[in-house]
Design an enzyme around this catalytic site. Structure first.
Site, PDB file in Angstrom:
ATOM      1  N   LYS A 172      35.906  -7.503  -2.231  1.00  0.00           N
ATOM      2  CA  LYS A 172      34.918  -8.334  -1.541  1.00  0.00           C
ATOM      3  C   LYS A 172      33.522  -7.868  -1.963  1.00  0.00           C
ATOM      4  O   LYS A 172      33.290  -6.680  -2.176  1.00  0.00           O
ATOM      5  CB  LYS A 172      35.114  -8.185  -0.036  1.00  0.00           C
ATOM      6  CG  LYS A 172      34.258  -9.087   0.834  1.00  0.00           C
ATOM      7  CD  LYS A 172      34.633  -8.896   2.300  1.00  0.00           C
ATOM      8  CE  LYS A 172      33.805  -9.771   3.230  1.00  0.00           C
ATOM      9  NZ  LYS A 172      34.213  -9.582   4.639  1.00  0.00           N
ATOM     10  N   SER A 247      35.333 -13.799   7.002  1.00  0.00           N
ATOM     11  CA  SER A 247      34.338 -13.846   5.938  1.00  0.00           C
ATOM     12  C   SER A 247      34.885 -13.434   4.571  1.00  0.00           C
ATOM     13  O   SER A 247      34.237 -13.636   3.552  1.00  0.00           O
ATOM     14  CB  SER A 247      33.150 -12.941   6.285  1.00  0.00           C
ATOM     15  OG  SER A 247      33.556 -11.591   6.412  1.00  0.00           O
ATOM     16  N   SER A 271      37.769 -10.880   9.999  1.00  0.00           N
ATOM     17  CA  SER A 271      37.387 -11.338   8.665  1.00  0.00           C
ATOM     18  C   SER A 271      38.356 -10.995   7.547  1.00  0.00           C
ATOM     19  O   SER A 271      38.167 -11.425   6.413  1.00  0.00           O
ATOM     20  CB  SER A 271      35.998 -10.812   8.298  1.00  0.00           C
ATOM     21  OG  SER A 271      35.010 -11.492   9.034  1.00  0.00           O
TER      22      SER A 271
END
Length: 374
Positions: A172, A247, A271
């Protein structure tokens, strides 16, 4: 064994009216469906080249008079067959079979393919698929191939490699990578290249993990659909008309689309877990302190955790075991004693799992019922 009463109860729950004269036929059909599922569940899937699918049978309704095809005609368009079975090839990318972390590890050790070939296959698939998915915001192909070549040299010299060594993965874009742009998918951080690695990446890089690139996310992790990203949202790998969640949407999209074998995301209030569920894969938020947060660009430091997004529970355990180490750079880090992978098949009979009742407030009735029955 399915009974008439079972069918009546299902019809009642579904608010359907079933005439008395159709009950026996529906009962028989439902039993055949369950038997069919059992057959598939018991089918061998460990062949080297093919997965074996269930034996064919006539699936026409007995209450409708139609001309049935024989097995030979049914199989005539099957690309591969054996006796009276369809044969479905294992999923491939660029001529290299994909699979779990353990399977990829076995492929590398047995020299079924080189790490360079494997990495190029993933990079090729990223180029094909990512225009639609937008899972990656930075593809690090050159760095990935350098690592792959190092793994190949190690294998060629007869050295043993670790389980995650040479396995293509992604991070990420809020996990710091030394010398590699890390933007949190915000225009503000365009061009920012950290001068140090996050501990999790330092650990995986030390094991020669092959990083394919940095993946999309909600800007500064503030969102749950990945749509707040400066680069535009990552799409769901099963239907690009839908979001991948957030996210950590880019990681979930990449792993779900098989353009990364696994990835690391971050989870403050869902997330990792939510996008993993959107994309039909596995996401784990480790217990706070189990994994170092050092190098994770914070959203809420008292809640943030880095964790794996993978194709399977087994893969999640492998990755978690690798990154759950005590880190002196993170005062809240405790690590995890022992390993989880070897315990996956332990008997859980009698074990109780506590769930705070507040977790189920506002949850849909059918979801709540499924959780409580599990």
């Amino acid at each position: 064994m399915v009974t008439r009463e079972d069918v009546e109860n299902i019809a009642l729950l579904s608010k359907l009216f079933v005439p008395e004269e159709e009950l026996d036929g529906l009962t028989k059909s439902m039993q055949e469906i369950i038997d069919f599922a059992d057959t598939i569940n018991n089918a061998p899937t460990d062949g080297e080249e093919f997965d074996d699918i269930n034996n064919l049978s006539n699936v026409f309704r007995e209450d409708e008079v139609v001309e049935s095809y024989d097995t030979k005609e049914i199989l005539s368009n099957a690309p591969e067959q054996a006796e009276d079975h369809f044969l479905v090839r294992n999923r491939e990318q660029g001529g290299v079979k994909m699979g779990s972390i353990e399977k990829i590890h076995e492929m590398l050790v047995s020299k079924e393919c080189s790490c360079t070939e494997l990495t190029k296959s993933y990079l090729d698939e990223i180029e094909k698929a990512d225009g639609e998915l937008n899972a990656y915001v930075n593809v690090t192909g050159e760095e990935a191939l350098k690592t792959a070549e190092a793994v190949d040299r190690k294998i060629a010299s007869g050295e043993e490699i670790g389980m995650l060594e040479g396995v293509p993965m992604t991070l990420k874009d809020n996990i710091s990578t030394k010398g590699i742009e890390t933007t949190c998918c915000s225009k503000i951080l365009t061009g920012y290249k950290p001068i140090y690695n996050a501990t999790v990446w330092e650990t995986l890089a030390g094991e020669n993990a092959v990083m394919l690139g940095k993946t999309n996310m909600d800007e500064f992790a503030m969102g749950s659909s990945c749509e707040t990203s400066y680069f535009g949202g990552a799409m769901n790998p099963f239907d690009s008309n839908y979001v991948s969640g957030g996210s950590s949407g880019g990681v979930a999209s990449a792993v779900g689309a098989n353009i990364a074998a696994y990835g690391l995301g971050s989870d403050t209030g869902g997330s990792i877990r939510q996008p993993a569920s959107f994309c039909g894969i596995v996401g784990l938020k480790p217990t706070y302190g189990a994994v170092s947060r050092y190098g994770l660009i914070a959203y809420a430091s008292s809640l943030d955790q880095i964790g794996p997004i993978t194709k399977s529970v087994e893969d999640a355990a492998i990755v978690f075991d690798a990154i759950s180490k005590r880190d002196e750079k993170d005062s809240t880090s405790k690590g995890f004693v022992g390993d989880t992978y070897s315990k996956l098949n332990n008997d859980i009979k009698g074990m109780k799992i506590g769930i705070a009742k507040e977790y189920l407030e506002g949850v849909r009735d059918d979801v709540k019922e499924a959780v409580l029955k599990a």
